[in-house]
Design a protein around this motif. Structure first.
Motif, mmCIF file in Angstrom:
data_model
loop_
_atom_site.group_PDB
_atom_site.id
_atom_site.type_symbol
_atom_site.label_atom_id
_atom_site.label_comp_id
_atom_site.label_asym_id
_atom_site.label_seq_id
_atom_site.Cartn_x
_atom_site.Cartn_y
_atom_site.Cartn_z
ATOM 1 N N ASN A 1 0.827 -1.203 0.000
ATOM 2 C CA ASN A 1 0.000 0.000 0.000
ATOM 3 C C ASN A 1 0.864 1.256 0.000
ATOM 4 O O ASN A 1 0.776 2.085 0.889
ATOM 5 C CB ASN A 1 -0.930 -0.014 1.205
ATOM 6 C CG ASN A 1 -2.217 0.698 0.908
ATOM 7 O OD1 ASN A 1 -2.788 0.524 -0.163
ATOM 8 N ND2 ASN A 1 -2.683 1.506 1.829
ATOM 9 N N GLU A 2 1.716 1.362 -1.012
ATOM 10 C CA GLU A 2 2.576 2.533 -1.114
ATOM 11 C C GLU A 2 2.588 3.015 -2.561
ATOM 12 O O GLU A 2 2.693 2.177 -3.455
ATOM 13 C CB GLU A 2 3.989 2.184 -0.672
ATOM 14 C CG GLU A 2 4.848 3.397 -0.481
ATOM 15 C CD GLU A 2 6.154 3.102 0.247
ATOM 16 O OE1 GLU A 2 7.044 3.936 0.133
ATOM 17 O OE2 GLU A 2 6.289 2.070 0.888
ATOM 18 N N PRO A 3 2.428 4.317 -2.809
ATOM 19 C CA PRO A 3 2.524 5.381 -1.836
ATOM 20 C C PRO A 3 1.334 5.456 -0.881
ATOM 21 O O PRO A 3 1.489 5.848 0.266
ATOM 22 C CB PRO A 3 2.653 6.647 -2.659
ATOM 23 C CG PRO A 3 2.079 6.336 -3.983
ATOM 24 C CD PRO A 3 2.274 4.853 -4.170
ATOM 25 N N LYS B 1 0.844 2.510 5.136
ATOM 26 C CA LYS B 1 2.195 2.523 4.568
ATOM 27 C C LYS B 1 3.239 2.024 5.567
ATOM 28 O O LYS B 1 4.195 1.365 5.186
ATOM 29 C CB LYS B 1 2.534 3.929 4.087
ATOM 30 C CG LYS B 1 3.910 4.077 3.503
ATOM 31 C CD LYS B 1 4.141 5.522 3.094
ATOM 32 C CE LYS B 1 5.612 5.794 2.958
ATOM 33 N NZ LYS B 1 5.883 7.193 2.720
ATOM 34 N N ASP B 2 3.058 2.340 6.850
ATOM 35 C CA ASP B 2 4.049 1.951 7.856
ATOM 36 C C ASP B 2 4.191 0.444 8.001
ATOM 37 O O ASP B 2 5.265 -0.056 8.303
ATOM 38 C CB ASP B 2 3.700 2.553 9.220
ATOM 39 C CG ASP B 2 3.829 4.064 9.230
ATOM 40 O OD1 ASP B 2 4.511 4.610 8.330
ATOM 41 O OD2 ASP B 2 3.249 4.701 10.114
ATOM 42 N N GLY C 1 4.000 -1.130 3.474
ATOM 43 C CA GLY C 1 4.732 -0.413 2.444
ATOM 44 C C GLY C 1 5.859 -1.269 1.885
ATOM 45 O O GLY C 1 6.035 -2.424 2.270
ATOM 46 N N TYR C 2 6.630 -0.693 0.976
ATOM 47 C CA TYR C 2 7.724 -1.441 0.348
ATOM 48 C C TYR C 2 8.812 -1.852 1.336
ATOM 49 O O TYR C 2 9.322 -2.969 1.279
ATOM 50 C CB TYR C 2 8.340 -0.639 -0.797
ATOM 51 C CG TYR C 2 7.534 -0.709 -2.068
ATOM 52 C CD1 TYR C 2 7.396 -1.907 -2.755
ATOM 53 C CD2 TYR C 2 6.923 0.419 -2.581
ATOM 54 C CE1 TYR C 2 6.653 -1.978 -3.915
ATOM 55 C CE2 TYR C 2 6.177 0.356 -3.753
ATOM 56 C CZ TYR C 2 6.050 -0.848 -4.412
ATOM 57 O OH TYR C 2 5.315 -0.924 -5.566
ATOM 58 N N GLN D 1 -5.008 -1.893 -3.227
ATOM 59 C CA GLN D 1 -3.853 -1.089 -2.836
ATOM 60 C C GLN D 1 -4.118 0.348 -3.262
ATOM 61 O O GLN D 1 -4.999 0.611 -4.067
ATOM 62 C CB GLN D 1 -2.576 -1.620 -3.483
ATOM 63 C CG GLN D 1 -2.565 -1.502 -5.003
ATOM 64 C CD GLN D 1 -1.272 -2.001 -5.609
ATOM 65 O OE1 GLN D 1 -0.257 -2.071 -4.955
ATOM 66 N NE2 GLN D 1 -1.308 -2.356 -6.880
ATOM 67 N N LYS E 1 3.388 3.685 -8.858
ATOM 68 C CA LYS E 1 3.724 2.537 -8.007
ATOM 69 C C LYS E 1 5.213 2.205 -8.130
ATOM 70 O O LYS E 1 5.894 1.977 -7.131
ATOM 71 C CB LYS E 1 2.867 1.336 -8.431
ATOM 72 C CG LYS E 1 2.857 0.228 -7.470
ATOM 73 C CD LYS E 1 2.011 0.587 -6.287
ATOM 74 C CE LYS E 1 1.883 -0.623 -5.404
ATOM 75 N NZ LYS E 1 1.370 -0.269 -4.104
ATOM 76 N N ALA F 1 7.375 4.751 -6.313
ATOM 77 C CA ALA F 1 7.276 4.639 -4.855
ATOM 78 C C ALA F 1 8.213 3.577 -4.294
ATOM 79 O O ALA F 1 8.625 3.655 -3.137
ATOM 80 C CB ALA F 1 5.833 4.331 -4.453
ATOM 81 N N LYS G 1 13.796 1.196 -2.093
ATOM 82 C CA LYS G 1 13.208 0.624 -0.882
ATOM 83 C C LYS G 1 13.144 -0.903 -0.887
ATOM 84 O O LYS G 1 12.857 -1.507 0.139
ATOM 85 C CB LYS G 1 11.791 1.161 -0.685
ATOM 86 C CG LYS G 1 11.749 2.664 -0.493
ATOM 87 C CD LYS G 1 10.328 3.140 -0.396
ATOM 88 C CE LYS G 1 10.287 4.655 -0.282
ATOM 89 N NZ LYS G 1 8.903 5.149 -0.342
#
Length: 141
Positions: A71-73, A79-80, A83-84, A106, A119, A122, A126
């Motif tokens: 779920n990023e961005p 996101k926490d 996220g990636y 997402q 996507k 983002a 990472k």
């Protein structure tokens, strides 16, 4: 393959003394890597500058998870922990080396080229594993 002569660098890396998962079962042995691919499997392999001691560890092929929610961005939503950075690290810890993100559950949903580019951007810098996205099929596209 036979072991190589000491002092000659035939491999990029050797994973030594691991419990290697093979098609016929598990074997305590070594795995040699050359150009990102398995070059040899056998006991007492030599000829690599980089040696990883896998004593007491399992060496197995990486898994592919084709149903991942990244779920990023995401606009700050989940996101926490979805996220990636957290998602790819958690996958690596569990033996997953490639993920394919679900397109619709997402933020943003990847339903067109623009959303796929967002996507992709983002995830730059990472990822600790390979990641892919694909487009979702929706009535308007």
């Amino acid at each position: 393959m036979p072991a190589r002569q000491a002092g000659i660098r035939n491999y990029d890396a050797i994973i030594a003394n691991g419990l290697v998962i093979l098609e016929q079962g598990e074997v305590l042995t070594d795995v040699a890597i050359k150009n990102g691919k398995i070059a040899a499997i056998g006991s007492a392999l030599r000829g690599a500058e980089h040696v990883i001691d896998a004593t007491g560890l399992v060496v197995s092929p990486g898994m592919v998870d084709a149903h991942v929610h990244i779920n990023e961005p995401g606009g700050g939503i989940r996101k926490d922990w979805e996220g990636y950075v957290t998602g790819t690290r958690a996958c690596a810890k569990g033996g997953v080396t490639t993920i394919i993100a679900m397109p619709l559950n997402q933020l943003p949903a990847t339903v067109d080229k623009n959303m796929l580019e967002i996507k992709y951007a983002a995830g730059v810098g990472k990822l600790v594993i390979d990641a892919a996205s694909h487009g979702g099929l929706v009535p308007y596209n």
